[in-house]
Write an enzyme that holds these catalytic residues in place. Structure first.
Site, mmCIF file in Angstrom:
data_model
loop_
_atom_site.group_PDB
_atom_site.id
_atom_site.type_symbol
_atom_site.label_atom_id
_atom_site.label_comp_id
_atom_site.label_asym_id
_atom_site.label_seq_id
_atom_site.Cartn_x
_atom_site.Cartn_y
_atom_site.Cartn_z
ATOM 1 N N SER A 140 7.485 -14.621 10.518
ATOM 2 C CA SER A 140 6.286 -14.207 10.799
ATOM 3 C C SER A 140 5.289 -15.273 11.622
ATOM 4 C CB SER A 140 5.761 -13.900 9.555
ATOM 5 O OG SER A 140 4.205 -13.717 9.393
ATOM 6 N N TYR A 153 4.051 -16.428 0.785
ATOM 7 C CA TYR A 153 4.648 -15.837 2.063
ATOM 8 C C TYR A 153 4.942 -16.834 3.108
ATOM 9 C CZ TYR A 153 5.461 -12.378 5.550
ATOM 10 O OH TYR A 153 5.721 -11.588 6.755
ATOM 11 N N ALA A 155 4.695 -20.077 2.791
ATOM 12 C CA ALA A 155 6.029 -21.177 2.332
ATOM 13 C C ALA A 155 7.501 -20.654 2.743
ATOM 14 C CB ALA A 155 5.976 -21.799 0.904
HETATM 15 N N1 LIG Z 1 4.795 -5.643 9.208
HETATM 16 C C1 LIG Z 1 4.341 -6.630 9.663
HETATM 17 O O1 LIG Z 1 3.414 -6.601 10.227
HETATM 18 C C2 LIG Z 1 5.234 -7.881 9.607
HETATM 19 C C3 LIG Z 1 4.636 -9.047 10.360
HETATM 20 C C4 LIG Z 1 5.367 -10.195 10.315
HETATM 21 C C5 LIG Z 1 6.487 -10.292 9.807
HETATM 22 N N2 LIG Z 1 7.067 -9.149 8.909
HETATM 23 C C6 LIG Z 1 8.461 -9.415 8.316
HETATM 24 O O2 LIG Z 1 9.325 -8.237 9.093
HETATM 25 C C7 LIG Z 1 10.294 -8.086 8.072
HETATM 26 C C8 LIG Z 1 10.281 -6.684 7.813
HETATM 27 O O3 LIG Z 1 8.940 -6.177 7.178
HETATM 28 P P1 LIG Z 1 8.469 -4.573 7.429
HETATM 29 O O4 LIG Z 1 7.112 -4.894 8.025
HETATM 30 O O5 LIG Z 1 9.484 -3.792 8.358
HETATM 31 O O6 LIG Z 1 8.043 -4.397 5.885
HETATM 32 P P2 LIG Z 1 8.993 -3.172 4.841
HETATM 33 O O7 LIG Z 1 8.827 -1.731 5.540
HETATM 34 O O8 LIG Z 1 8.575 -3.435 3.573
HETATM 35 O O9 LIG Z 1 10.282 -3.978 4.911
HETATM 36 C C9 LIG Z 1 10.880 -4.673 4.101
HETATM 37 C C10 LIG Z 1 12.101 -4.552 3.901
HETATM 38 O O10 LIG Z 1 12.945 -5.567 3.026
HETATM 39 C C11 LIG Z 1 13.651 -4.781 2.254
HETATM 40 N N3 LIG Z 1 13.791 -5.562 0.839
HETATM 41 C C12 LIG Z 1 12.569 -5.557 0.068
HETATM 42 N N4 LIG Z 1 12.681 -5.774 -1.111
HETATM 43 C C13 LIG Z 1 14.154 -6.148 -1.189
HETATM 44 C C14 LIG Z 1 15.086 -6.636 -2.129
HETATM 45 N N5 LIG Z 1 14.755 -7.044 -3.319
HETATM 46 N N6 LIG Z 1 16.353 -6.891 -1.641
HETATM 47 C C15 LIG Z 1 16.762 -6.493 -0.631
HETATM 48 N N7 LIG Z 1 16.026 -5.869 0.433
HETATM 49 C C16 LIG Z 1 14.544 -5.688 0.050
HETATM 50 C C17 LIG Z 1 13.215 -3.464 1.921
HETATM 51 O O11 LIG Z 1 14.291 -2.695 1.732
HETATM 52 P P3 LIG Z 1 14.052 -1.227 0.974
HETATM 53 O O12 LIG Z 1 12.824 -0.404 1.736
HETATM 54 O O13 LIG Z 1 15.309 -0.573 1.141
HETATM 55 O O14 LIG Z 1 13.619 -1.559 -0.497
HETATM 56 C C18 LIG Z 1 12.710 -3.057 3.539
HETATM 57 O O15 LIG Z 1 13.643 -2.515 4.324
HETATM 58 C C19 LIG Z 1 9.915 -8.958 6.863
HETATM 59 O O16 LIG Z 1 10.905 -10.061 6.643
HETATM 60 C C20 LIG Z 1 8.390 -9.193 6.925
HETATM 61 O O17 LIG Z 1 8.045 -10.501 6.363
HETATM 62 C C21 LIG Z 1 6.558 -8.111 9.051
#
Ligand SMILES: NC(=O)c1ccc[n+]([C@@H]2O[C@H](COP(=O)([O-])OP(=O)(O)OC[C@H]3O[C@@H](n4cnc5c(N)ncnc54)[C@H](OP(=O)(O)O)[C@@H]3O)[C@@H](O)[C@H]2O)c1
Length: 247
Positions: A140, A153, A155
């Site tokens: 991120s 987050y 960290a």
């Molecule tokens: N959205 C943003 O603006 C943004 C910005 C920077 C970085 N990121 C990073 O991008 C990545 C994807 O995030 P996203 O935005 O797509 O958010 P998201 O829709 O909430 O996706 C998070 C994913 O992590 C999985 N997850 C959550 N808890 C879990 C657990 N206990 N065990 C296994 N899997 C788990 C979820 O699976 P389930 O849905 O099946 O629970 C989901 O597919 C993350 O690493 C996030 O930190 C996102």
């Protein structure tokens, strides 16, 4: 330039929704064999039905459960090849450091940092034996800069960037390239829910591109780094943020 993953097996954690789903979709378009993980069994069943013919297996994996992790690692061990690993699953909880509980510290660390470590260690052995591999960890912008209420987050994401660099050095001699992709603010349901419309309006003024990222823009970067077109980039953190961290 055509990107093709025919005969390549790819793992995408958190592949059932958000950015992970966009990554899975692009891999499907590039003809990969995909193992996508998620935590919700009934969603996974529906996704397995919908994706028939798309060479995608949705498998349950919950990084808060050691039993679930061991089961998944056992599943991976039986595979002949794993060509690409995408550590995408991640969680966040916005809290001032005064209010962060140890439970939340453990939860966020387990999903964002311990899980990529466990999968990377397991898959690196398979990739080492086959003399080929590509790994991409989704960090991120808060692994490069930070913001109030993101201590835990941040960290984990700074940790993931450092972890990636060290792993890249371990594995470079075996034709295994390991990188981080760091998204800025991505237009996902999660972003809209956490920030709300007013906060997003304010935020847009601070992003040089004046808009949120589309999840596909993150996915395209991931696909390139995971492909055979990437032959020399390793240990890098590619920031996809519309210029946010350069301003
Ligand atoms: N959205 C943003 O603006 C943004 C910005 C920077 C970085 N990121 C990073 O991008 C990545 C994807 O995030 P996203 O935005 O797509 O958010 P998201 O829709 O909430 O996706 C998070 C994913 O992590 C999985 N997850 C959550 N808890 C879990 C657990 N206990 N065990 C296994 N899997 C788990 C979820 O699976 P389930 O849905 O099946 O629970 C989901 O597919 C993350 O690493 C996030 O930190 C996102």
């Amino acid at each position: 330039m055509k990107i093709d993953f025919t005969n390549k097996t790819v793992i995408v954690t958190g592949g059932a929704g958000g950015i992970g789903a966009a990554i899975v979709q692009l891999f499907q378009e590039c003809n990969a064999q995909i193992i996508a993980t998620g935590t919700n069994t009934s969603d996974l069943e529906s996704l397995n039905q919908e994706s028939k013919g798309k060479k995608t297996d949705y498998i349950h994996l919950d990084f808060t459960s050691n039993e679930s992790i061991q089961k998944f690692l056992g599943h991976i061990d039986k595979r002949d090849r794993i060509d690409v690993l995408i550590n995408n699953a991640g969680v966040n909880k916005i809290d001032s450091i005064k209010d962060v509980s140890e439970g939340d510290w453990d939860w966020i660390n387990n999903v964002n940092l311990r899980a990529p470590f466990l999968l990377t260690r397991a898959v690196s052995k398979i990739m080492h034996n086959q003399g080929y591999g590509r790994m991409v960890n989704i960090a991120s912008i808060f692994g490069v800069v930070s913001k109030a209420k993101r201590a835990v987050y941040s960290a984990t994401k700074w940790g993931l960037v450092g972890f990636t660099k060290a792993v890249a050095l371990d594995l470079a001699p075996y034709n295994i390239l390991v990188n981080t992709v760091s998204p800025g603010f991505v237009d996902t349901e999660l972003t809209r829910r956490i920030l709300g419309e007013k906060e997003i309006e304010k935020l847009l003024n601070t992003i040089p591109k004046k808009r949120l990222a589309d999840a596909k823009e993150i996915a395209k970067t991931v696909i390139f780094l995971s492909s055979d077109h990437n032959t020399y980039i390793t240990g890098q953190n590619i920031i996809v943020d519309g210029g946010f961290t350069s301003a």
